[in-house]
Design a protein around this motif. Structure first.
Motif, PDB file in Angstrom:
ATOM      1  N   SER A   1      -2.128   9.265  -8.842  1.00 18.43           N
ATOM      2  CA  SER A   1      -2.800   7.998  -9.081  1.00 18.43           C
ATOM      3  C   SER A   1      -1.654   6.923  -9.327  1.00 18.43           C
ATOM      4  O   SER A   1      -0.504   7.438 -10.168  1.00 18.43           O
TER       5      SER A   1
ATOM      6  N   HIS B   1       1.696   5.207   5.020  1.00 19.71           N
ATOM      7  CA  HIS B   1       1.182   3.964   4.751  1.00 19.71           C
ATOM      8  C   HIS B   1       2.012   2.744   5.313  1.00 19.71           C
ATOM      9  O   HIS B   1       1.401   1.806   5.436  1.00 19.71           O
TER      10      HIS B   1
ATOM     11  N   PHE C   1      -7.241   3.613  -1.687  1.00 19.60           N
ATOM     12  CA  PHE C   1      -6.756   2.449  -2.325  1.00 19.60           C
ATOM     13  C   PHE C   1      -7.780   1.634  -2.885  1.00 19.60           C
ATOM     14  O   PHE C   1      -9.042   1.708  -2.584  1.00 19.60           O
TER      15      PHE C   1
ATOM     16  N   ALA D   1       1.119   4.249  -2.812  1.00 21.95           N
ATOM     17  CA  ALA D   1       0.841   5.740  -2.771  1.00 21.95           C
ATOM     18  C   ALA D   1       1.958   6.491  -3.195  1.00 21.95           C
ATOM     19  O   ALA D   1       1.923   7.443  -3.527  1.00 21.95           O
TER      20      ALA D   1
ATOM     21  N   ARG E   1       0.861  -1.252  -0.132  1.00 15.96           N
ATOM     22  CA  ARG E   1      -0.161  -0.085  -0.076  1.00 15.96           C
ATOM     23  C   ARG E   1       0.822   1.314   0.116  1.00 15.96           C
ATOM     24  O   ARG E   1       0.702   2.162  -0.938  1.00 15.96           O
TER      25      ARG E   1
ATOM     26  N   TYR F   1      -4.708   3.143  -6.554  1.00 14.43           N
ATOM     27  CA  TYR F   1      -4.393   4.476  -5.845  1.00 14.43           C
ATOM     28  C   TYR F   1      -4.831   5.563  -6.529  1.00 14.43           C
ATOM     29  O   TYR F   1      -4.610   5.787  -7.787  1.00 14.43           O
TER      30      TYR F   1
END
Length: 483
Positions: A451, A432, A465, A116, A112, A460
């Motif tokens: 994005s 994150h 997410f 990001a 994640r 993302y």
């Protein structure tokens, strides 16, 4: 040109002059959905230029890149405006730590954070996790742990240790998902080692199937150092440049003598650059990486007791940092990676501020692109340099150079859409990674990721997410060789 609305969102319809079809632009595309096309006025094209283009995507692959930005098919288009569209970053040096040390990091949180930060592929290092990736059984355990948890594509380095370098183990069996081999020096539990051998047998990887040895090392410390453990200089002087220089000299000698591909990880000392330059000039199959912390942090600016700055090799002087940037521009350093190496807060010894006892490692997987761009853009680097140093060369090192790292037909539809002019501050609530410790907390950077697209799926966008992880584990064919 006509306009319409869907709820509170504006949609633009672009009429194709050559047919009656229409394309929908600026649609409110749901996270996790399949992206058919991406349009921008600033696309990093395969010819090392940046300009308007439309990228058409089919079955998770880039189908066509249309310079000029004219839409020729009846597809829904994700219009990025004047944001930069470039290949997703391939970070080939990441410590995920799962299984065995999941309190440090895990596939869910690491990937994640990667998404990001515009990172669409990570390669997990074989150490720190327990068990390390040195056998097929250990790799299969990692694969089981990773299943259903990865928001970006994930591959694994295999580790060379005494006893497995001559067997068809994890290091050679790419059917099971390993892409390259790695050799490391002794250290804490979970680290790997290849023991010295007077005849060098067992230290030099087989030239078939030509996988690079991923090497670094350490010399004995036989010098007196300052004694105040809260002063960064105490730790820095315990890890002098000569340790790194001699380790790299050994790798270069093996690389030159046996002509086996070698890769120097996390270069911190500029004093090793003459050795590297001479080897490359002589044709040695050598590649070199440095990291975001060596390019952005300097020893003079590490506060007393700020153990979140500790890493190995150590952060060195600002003069040393300038030399690394110069070598990066000259092509003597091939790539920039995160060496994302998190741990729990207690291991950082923040309460005592003791650099000698704190775990060494810096978390930066999420912020690599803005960290690089904030400094590089002030030093004459261009957008195409970011693609070369963080996408193309890292993908090639991993054996993924024909699949990742370029916006070209046939390549994976892995894209990052970002604003190189937009500034933002790193705040804990926006991090994150599982553990939020980082020396970059409170730092303002340029280059906001908007994005991230992985395999043609929007995973993302603006802090949110996809509901389900859409990344996959990667396999590299055993005959695939990128010299």
């Amino acid at each position: 040109m006509a306009t319409g609305t869907r709820g509170s969102h504006m949609i633009w319809f672009h009429e194709n002059r050559d047919s009656s079809c229409f394309s929908i632009l600026n649609a409110d595309m749901e996270l996790g959905s399949t992206v058919a096309a991406v349009k921008s006025t600033r696309v990093c094209l395969g010819n090392q230029q940046v300009g308007p283009a439309v990228i058409l995507i089919r079955d998770g692959k880039i189908h066509q890149v249309l310079p000029g930005g004219e839409v020729t098919e009846d597809v829904e288009v994700l219009d990025a405006g004047d944001s930069v569209v470039m290949p997703g970053i391939v970070d080939c040096h990441v410590h995920v730590n799962e299984p065995g040390r999941t309190s440090w990091e895990g596939f869910w949180t690491a990937t994640r954070a990667a998404a990001a930060g515009g990172v669409t592929t990570i390669v997990d290092m074989p150490l720190n996790s327990i068990p390390p990736t040195t056998t097929l059984a250990n790799l299969q355990e990692k694969l089981r742990e990773a299943t259903g948890k990865c928001f970006v594509d994930t591959a694994f380095w295999g580790g060379v240790i005494p006893g497995n370098q001559k067997t068809p183990s994890v290091c050679r069996n790419s059917q099971h998902g390993t892409v390259r081999t790695s050799a490391h020096d002794p250290g804490r539990s979970g680290r790997l080692q290849v023991l010295p051998d007077p005849q060098r047998r067992g230290r030099v990887p087989s030239r078939e199937p030509r996988r690079p040895a991923h090497c670094h090392g350490a010399a004995e410390r036989n010098r007196k150092c300052p004694t105040d453990p809260q002063q960064y200089d105490t730790f820095l002087q315990s890890r002098p440049d000569i340790m790194e220089v001699e380790a790299i000299r050994s790798v270069v000698q093996l690389c030159t003598e046996y002509q086996v591909r070698c890769h120097v990880v996390h270069l911190s000392s500029a004093q090793a650059l003459p050795i590297i330059q001479e080897a490359k000039k002589g044709g040695a199959p050598l590649t070199v990486e440095t990291t975001h912390h060596y390019l952005n942090l300097s020893a003079e600016n590490v506060p007393t007791g700020a153990t979140q700055f500790k890493c190995c090799p150590p952060i060195r002087s600002s003069h040393n940092q300038d030399q690394l940037w110069a070598a990066l521009k000259a092509g003597h350093i091939d790539m920039v990676v995160s060496d994302h190496s998190p741990c729990t807060a207690d291991l950082k010894k923040l309460d005592s501020g003791d650099f000698t006892q704190a775990w060494g490692g810096i978390s930066s997987l999420q912020f690599g692109l803005p960290l690089f761009w904030s400094s590089a853009s002030q030093k004459g680097f261009q957008l195409v340099d970011a693609v070369r140093l963080m996408c193309q060369n890292t993908a090639k090192l991993c054996g993924l150079g024909q699949q990742k790292g370029r916006l070209a037909p046939g390549y994976d539809a892995d894209l990052v859409i970002w604003d190189p002019e937009r500034e933002f501050e790193i705040k804990e609530e926006g991090i994150h990674h599982k553990n939020k410790m980082t020396p970059y907390l409170g730092v303002s950077l340029r280059g906001m990721v908007k994005s991230t697209i992985v395999g043609g799926h929007l995973v993302y966008r603006d802090g949110s997410f996809s509901a389900e992880p859409l990344g996959k584990t990667l396999l590299v064919p055993p005959t695939h060789d990128e010299a």
